[in-house]
Design a protein around this motif. Sequence first.
Motif, mmCIF file in Angstrom:
data_model
loop_
_atom_site.group_PDB
_atom_site.id
_atom_site.type_symbol
_atom_site.label_atom_id
_atom_site.label_comp_id
_atom_site.label_asym_id
_atom_site.label_seq_id
_atom_site.Cartn_x
_atom_site.Cartn_y
_atom_site.Cartn_z
ATOM 1 N N MET A 42 0.806 -1.213 0.000
ATOM 2 C CA MET A 42 0.000 0.000 0.000
ATOM 3 C C MET A 42 0.848 1.276 0.000
ATOM 4 O O MET A 42 0.381 2.344 -0.396
ATOM 5 C CB MET A 42 -0.948 0.013 1.203
ATOM 6 C CG MET A 42 -2.124 -0.932 1.078
ATOM 7 S SD MET A 42 -2.997 -0.746 -0.480
ATOM 8 C CE MET A 42 -3.819 0.826 -0.185
ATOM 9 N N SER A 84 1.124 -7.306 -1.584
ATOM 10 C CA SER A 84 0.399 -7.595 -0.347
ATOM 11 C C SER A 84 -1.092 -7.664 -0.680
ATOM 12 O O SER A 84 -1.519 -7.301 -1.765
ATOM 13 C CB SER A 84 0.672 -6.522 0.699
ATOM 14 O OG SER A 84 0.181 -5.281 0.230
ATOM 15 N N GLN A 94 -0.607 -12.482 -4.997
ATOM 16 C CA GLN A 94 -0.625 -12.153 -3.564
ATOM 17 C C GLN A 94 0.290 -13.076 -2.765
ATOM 18 O O GLN A 94 0.261 -14.284 -2.917
ATOM 19 C CB GLN A 94 -2.039 -12.257 -3.002
ATOM 20 C CG GLN A 94 -2.104 -11.891 -1.523
ATOM 21 C CD GLN A 94 -3.474 -12.127 -0.941
ATOM 22 O OE1 GLN A 94 -4.483 -11.809 -1.577
ATOM 23 N NE2 GLN A 94 -3.534 -12.686 0.254
ATOM 24 N N ILE A 95 1.070 -12.447 -1.902
ATOM 25 C CA ILE A 95 1.992 -13.207 -1.061
ATOM 26 C C ILE A 95 1.496 -13.156 0.375
ATOM 27 O O ILE A 95 1.096 -12.097 0.857
ATOM 28 C CB ILE A 95 3.403 -12.591 -1.133
ATOM 29 C CG1 ILE A 95 3.936 -12.658 -2.567
ATOM 30 C CG2 ILE A 95 4.361 -13.304 -0.172
ATOM 31 C CD1 ILE A 95 5.191 -11.845 -2.782
ATOM 32 N N THR A 108 -2.926 -15.925 3.038
ATOM 33 C CA THR A 108 -4.024 -16.296 2.144
ATOM 34 C C THR A 108 -3.611 -16.184 0.691
ATOM 35 O O THR A 108 -4.443 -16.187 -0.206
ATOM 36 C CB THR A 108 -5.273 -15.435 2.428
ATOM 37 O OG1 THR A 108 -4.863 -14.067 2.537
ATOM 38 C CG2 THR A 108 -5.940 -15.848 3.713
ATOM 39 N N SER A 121 4.120 -3.097 5.063
ATOM 40 C CA SER A 121 4.362 -2.891 6.495
ATOM 41 C C SER A 121 4.886 -4.152 7.176
ATOM 42 O O SER A 121 5.556 -4.075 8.193
ATOM 43 C CB SER A 121 3.084 -2.429 7.186
ATOM 44 O OG SER A 121 2.077 -3.411 7.046
ATOM 45 N N GLN A 179 0.258 -11.640 8.595
ATOM 46 C CA GLN A 179 -0.255 -12.483 7.513
ATOM 47 C C GLN A 179 0.649 -12.423 6.287
ATOM 48 O O GLN A 179 0.674 -13.333 5.475
ATOM 49 C CB GLN A 179 -1.672 -12.059 7.107
ATOM 50 C CG GLN A 179 -2.705 -12.228 8.182
ATOM 51 C CD GLN A 179 -2.817 -11.028 9.087
ATOM 52 O OE1 GLN A 179 -2.053 -10.070 8.964
ATOM 53 N NE2 GLN A 179 -3.763 -11.060 10.015
ATOM 54 N N ASN A 192 11.025 1.110 3.057
ATOM 55 C CA ASN A 192 9.884 1.641 3.780
ATOM 56 C C ASN A 192 10.237 2.999 4.382
ATOM 57 O O ASN A 192 11.353 3.205 4.844
ATOM 58 C CB ASN A 192 9.485 0.651 4.898
ATOM 59 C CG ASN A 192 8.056 0.849 5.356
ATOM 60 O OD1 ASN A 192 7.684 1.937 5.795
ATOM 61 N ND2 ASN A 192 7.250 -0.193 5.233
ATOM 62 N N ASP A 214 11.520 6.802 0.530
ATOM 63 C CA ASP A 214 10.310 6.787 -0.278
ATOM 64 C C ASP A 214 10.486 5.825 -1.456
ATOM 65 O O ASP A 214 11.304 6.066 -2.345
ATOM 66 C CB ASP A 214 10.043 8.217 -0.775
ATOM 67 C CG ASP A 214 8.849 8.280 -1.708
ATOM 68 O OD1 ASP A 214 8.177 7.237 -1.921
ATOM 69 O OD2 ASP A 214 8.574 9.378 -2.220
ATOM 70 N N ALA A 215 9.725 4.757 -1.441
ATOM 71 C CA ALA A 215 9.878 3.725 -2.471
ATOM 72 C C ALA A 215 9.557 4.253 -3.869
ATOM 73 O O ALA A 215 10.129 3.809 -4.855
ATOM 74 C CB ALA A 215 8.987 2.529 -2.146
HETATM 75 C C1 LIG Z 1 -7.481 -13.236 7.491
HETATM 76 C C2 LIG Z 1 -6.477 -12.301 6.903
HETATM 77 C C3 LIG Z 1 -5.619 -12.781 5.947
HETATM 78 C C4 LIG Z 1 -4.672 -11.933 5.370
HETATM 79 N N1 LIG Z 1 -3.831 -12.435 4.431
HETATM 80 C C5 LIG Z 1 -2.875 -11.639 3.912
HETATM 81 C C6 LIG Z 1 -1.939 -12.135 2.949
HETATM 82 O O1 LIG Z 1 -1.982 -13.292 2.548
HETATM 83 N N2 LIG Z 1 -1.012 -11.300 2.468
HETATM 84 C C7 LIG Z 1 -0.916 -10.004 2.868
HETATM 85 O O2 LIG Z 1 -0.005 -9.303 2.381
HETATM 86 N N3 LIG Z 1 -1.788 -9.499 3.752
HETATM 87 C C8 LIG Z 1 -2.766 -10.280 4.281
HETATM 88 N N4 LIG Z 1 -3.645 -9.753 5.164
HETATM 89 C C9 LIG Z 1 -3.645 -8.298 5.397
HETATM 90 C C10 LIG Z 1 -2.598 -7.861 6.387
HETATM 91 O O3 LIG Z 1 -3.124 -7.953 7.686
HETATM 92 C C11 LIG Z 1 -2.222 -6.399 6.132
HETATM 93 O O4 LIG Z 1 -3.389 -5.617 6.195
HETATM 94 C C12 LIG Z 1 -1.548 -6.167 4.798
HETATM 95 O O5 LIG Z 1 -0.495 -7.081 4.603
HETATM 96 C C13 LIG Z 1 -1.025 -4.762 4.749
HETATM 97 O O6 LIG Z 1 -0.557 -4.491 3.465
HETATM 98 P P1 LIG Z 1 0.555 -3.389 3.227
HETATM 99 O O7 LIG Z 1 1.740 -3.712 4.049
HETATM 100 O O8 LIG Z 1 0.737 -3.307 1.766
HETATM 101 O O9 LIG Z 1 -0.166 -2.052 3.708
HETATM 102 P P2 LIG Z 1 0.018 -1.183 5.015
HETATM 103 O O10 LIG Z 1 -0.065 -2.005 6.237
HETATM 104 O O11 LIG Z 1 -0.899 -0.041 4.857
HETATM 105 O O12 LIG Z 1 1.512 -0.683 4.954
HETATM 106 C C14 LIG Z 1 2.004 0.242 4.050
HETATM 107 C C15 LIG Z 1 3.454 0.455 4.392
HETATM 108 O O13 LIG Z 1 4.042 1.314 3.423
HETATM 109 C C16 LIG Z 1 4.860 2.259 4.064
HETATM 110 N N5 LIG Z 1 4.918 3.413 3.169
HETATM 111 C C17 LIG Z 1 3.998 4.391 3.007
HETATM 112 N N6 LIG Z 1 4.388 5.231 2.039
HETATM 113 C C18 LIG Z 1 5.569 4.773 1.588
HETATM 114 C C19 LIG Z 1 6.460 5.217 0.571
HETATM 115 N N7 LIG Z 1 6.208 6.272 -0.184
HETATM 116 N N8 LIG Z 1 7.588 4.497 0.376
HETATM 117 C C20 LIG Z 1 7.861 3.399 1.135
HETATM 118 N N9 LIG Z 1 7.045 2.956 2.082
HETATM 119 C C21 LIG Z 1 5.908 3.613 2.303
HETATM 120 C C22 LIG Z 1 4.232 2.499 5.394
HETATM 121 O O14 LIG Z 1 5.192 2.957 6.326
HETATM 122 C C23 LIG Z 1 3.688 1.114 5.746
HETATM 123 O O15 LIG Z 1 4.659 0.377 6.467
HETATM 124 C C24 LIG Z 1 -4.583 -10.581 5.757
HETATM 125 C C25 LIG Z 1 -5.461 -10.109 6.734
HETATM 126 C C26 LIG Z 1 -6.381 -10.950 7.306
HETATM 127 C C27 LIG Z 1 -7.288 -10.413 8.355
#
Ligand SMILES: Cc1cc2nc3c(=O)[nH]c(=O)nc-3n(C[C@H](O)[C@H](O)[C@H](O)COP(=O)(O)OP(=O)(O)OC[C@H]3O[C@@H](n4cnc5c(N)ncnc54)[C@H](O)[C@@H]3O)c2cc1C
Lengths: 282, 369
Positions: free
Chosen positions: B248, B273, B287-288, B291, B306, B310, B325, B343-344
């Motif tokens: 994200m 993610s 998706q990694i 799930t 992040s 999961q 990150n 900043d990625a």
């Molecule tokens: C039952 C269940 C199963 C799930 N299964 C999975 C699964 O299989 N895989 C999975 O990935 N998730 C899974 N999730 C979701 C998981 O809990 C997280 O919500 C998800 O992994 C978060 O994705 P993210 O790290 O991309 O986003 P976020 O948690 O929003 O993190 C975004 C990160 O980007 C950083 N960031 C922001 N801007 C920048 C920038 N410009 N440059 C660099 N870094 C930046 C932030 O500091 C933050 O660390 C599951 C959740 C549940 C409840």
Amino acid sequence: MHIVVCIKQVPDSAQIRVHPVTNTIMRQGVPTIINPYDLFALEEALRLRDRFGGAVTVLTMGPPSAEDSLRKALTFGADRAVLLTDRFFAGSDTLATSFALATAITRIGETWGAPDIVFTGKQTIDGDTAQVGPGIAKRLGLIQVTYVAKVAELDPEGRTITLERRAEGGTQVLKSQLPCLIAMLEGTNEVRRGTMADALSAARAEIVKWNAKDAGVEDLGKCGLKGSPTIVKRVFAPAARSEKAKVIEAPEGGSLADALIADVFARQPHLEADLTALARGF
Amino acid sequence: MSEPKKPQAPAAGGRASTKKELPEHFKAYKHVWVFIEQERGQVHPVSWELMGEGRKLADKLNVELAAVVLGAEGETVRHAVAEAFCYGADLVYVGADAVLADYRNEAYTAAMTDLVNTYKPEILLLGATTLGRDLAGAVATTLLTGLTADSTELDVDADGSLAATRPTFGGSLLCTIYTLNYRPQMATVRPRVMAMPERVEKPIGRVVEHALQIREADIVTKILSFLPDRDSNKSNLAYADVVVAGGMGLGSPENFQLVRQLAAAMGAEYGCSRPLVQKGWVTSDRQIGQTGKTIRPRLYIAAGISGAIQHRVGVEGADLIVAINTDKNAPIMDFAHVAVVTDAIRFLPMLTDAFKRRLSAHSRDKMAS
Ligand SMILES: Cc1cc2nc3c(=O)[nH]c(=O)nc-3n(C[C@H](O)[C@H](O)[C@H](O)COP(=O)(O)OP(=O)(O)OC[C@H]3O[C@@H](n4cnc5c(N)ncnc54)[C@H](O)[C@@H]3O)c2cc1C
Ligand SMILES: Nc1ncnc2c1ncn2[C@@H]1O[C@H](COP(=O)(O)O)[C@@H](O)[C@H]1O
């Protein structure tokens, strides 16, 4: 056509938190939902009923509060709902769960006519095992087809059904017979919103509530903890790695990207040669 | 109400720690079995991963490791049998019959339960694939024994019981599950969680050919056709050497292109993610995580992810994890080996260029020498 759909009420796992100190699940206040995977099973069942006529019975085993999920299923258009609830079911693993559900499905059949199809979801988001569907099928002696992406054909008179089943590396198209158990794959249909009329009748509908005896369970030893061969011995949080990540910084006047690459290749000495070979198409 | 059960209860003992004396009729159950999954001429690699793990369990228990090969008689089965010895089998059980040509639950369940009832293994392991899970659930119910789904860790206790650990509650916690008083103790294991063992050239050893009593006429389900996935859509994510993934933090589907570009420059696979799949930015086969896919690359680069638990459970097997990150306190820092706090969106293009330069410069050096 009589179709039974097994749905489970689950905590909305997106909102579950783990207590940072005790490492236990903080369930309080976590809203419950119908297991999202089960909605695809329900929708598929409703479509078949709309096409061929008949009735859809939704079944859940859970605490009395699971009634909410059944009522929700009625608002989508299910015809009747059965709640299987009894303290004897507490602590059931998948084998005991499938025993209880299979017994209830037999009773459902005796009461409203034998089901032609039993649907389950692919898996639950809390149990996550994908085992209860196969368990029910085996207990009832039904043909079992899991990971079904599509019901391609159904012939109620000829009692045959053609299904597309997700396999490793492709899709199996298979023809089988009714009655059968289908575990539906997610994302395979668009779940309907339900009509106003259904919502109104759902609010008034009576949910059939069965305890173990009502459902026809004769041997309580097959239920709950007693009927569960598996035992959860330990629950724990994943171990943290002892060191944190080494943060790379750009050298004076140098490039952060180059510094990172140098560090990566220093740690993975063979990777550079392998990637180069790959980049050159060897 | 299916497993896992309430985590609070079992920790305190009770039934959980009550190992009864194993019923007499189960005492004959010995040895570790691994089901060798093969379809259309291909053995699924998870089977060999399980052979590696099965070897360790068998050695600890001081018993034999057997592979179980089911299929239609012919080259495919012969090949799988030969390979099983190269991956450490002490013996191989073969059920070769035309009814097993393609996977069908009825025929495979009948064959597997027949083998188990005849030769009595104490542990039976299968891959947590669509085939393995379909089969394991049916076999365990037929045998009325315990089955732990989707395990990520296997071990045997001092008393010889199988301890199967799996993530629970979306991976926030792990739980260890036992089948103390029933046999066989069954578990499925996800692909790529266990390391691929080394293949050692070995001659064919002891083979037990078991004649099955299954007649095609009794199998109701017939396969009409098999539609293979189009290769263009099929990612090789799980088995890639290098994986670049975005989360994200990238902020938009356009910025996700930066991840693809870096992956392309490195000859890597790309992934993401879960929220990106939910938003429809990336297809679900990318998706990694818990799930999604479990990966085991030599190098994993996670940009703007992040590191939620999961996600973590799907990448922990990587040899080297690099986090990009903006937040130096993001959870991913707890399990990444190397990080850049930046900043990625700005950094990824620079990294792509730097890799391109480095990899082509390197090849020039090589050519010159
Ligand atoms: C039952 C269940 C199963 C799930 N299964 C999975 C699964 O299989 N895989 C999975 O990935 N998730 C899974 N999730 C979701 C998981 O809990 C997280 O919500 C998800 O992994 C978060 O994705 P993210 O790290 O991309 O986003 P976020 O948690 O929003 O993190 C975004 C990160 O980007 C950083 N960031 C922001 N801007 C920048 C920038 N410009 N440059 C660099 N870094 C930046 C932030 O500091 C933050 O660390 C599951 C959740 C549940 C409840
Ligand atoms: N307690 C329950 N009540 C009704 N159906 C259930 C229950 N538990 C599991 N199921 C069904 O079985 C499927 C697989 O569940 P699981 O084995 O827990 O992953 C679910 O998608 C449901 O359709």
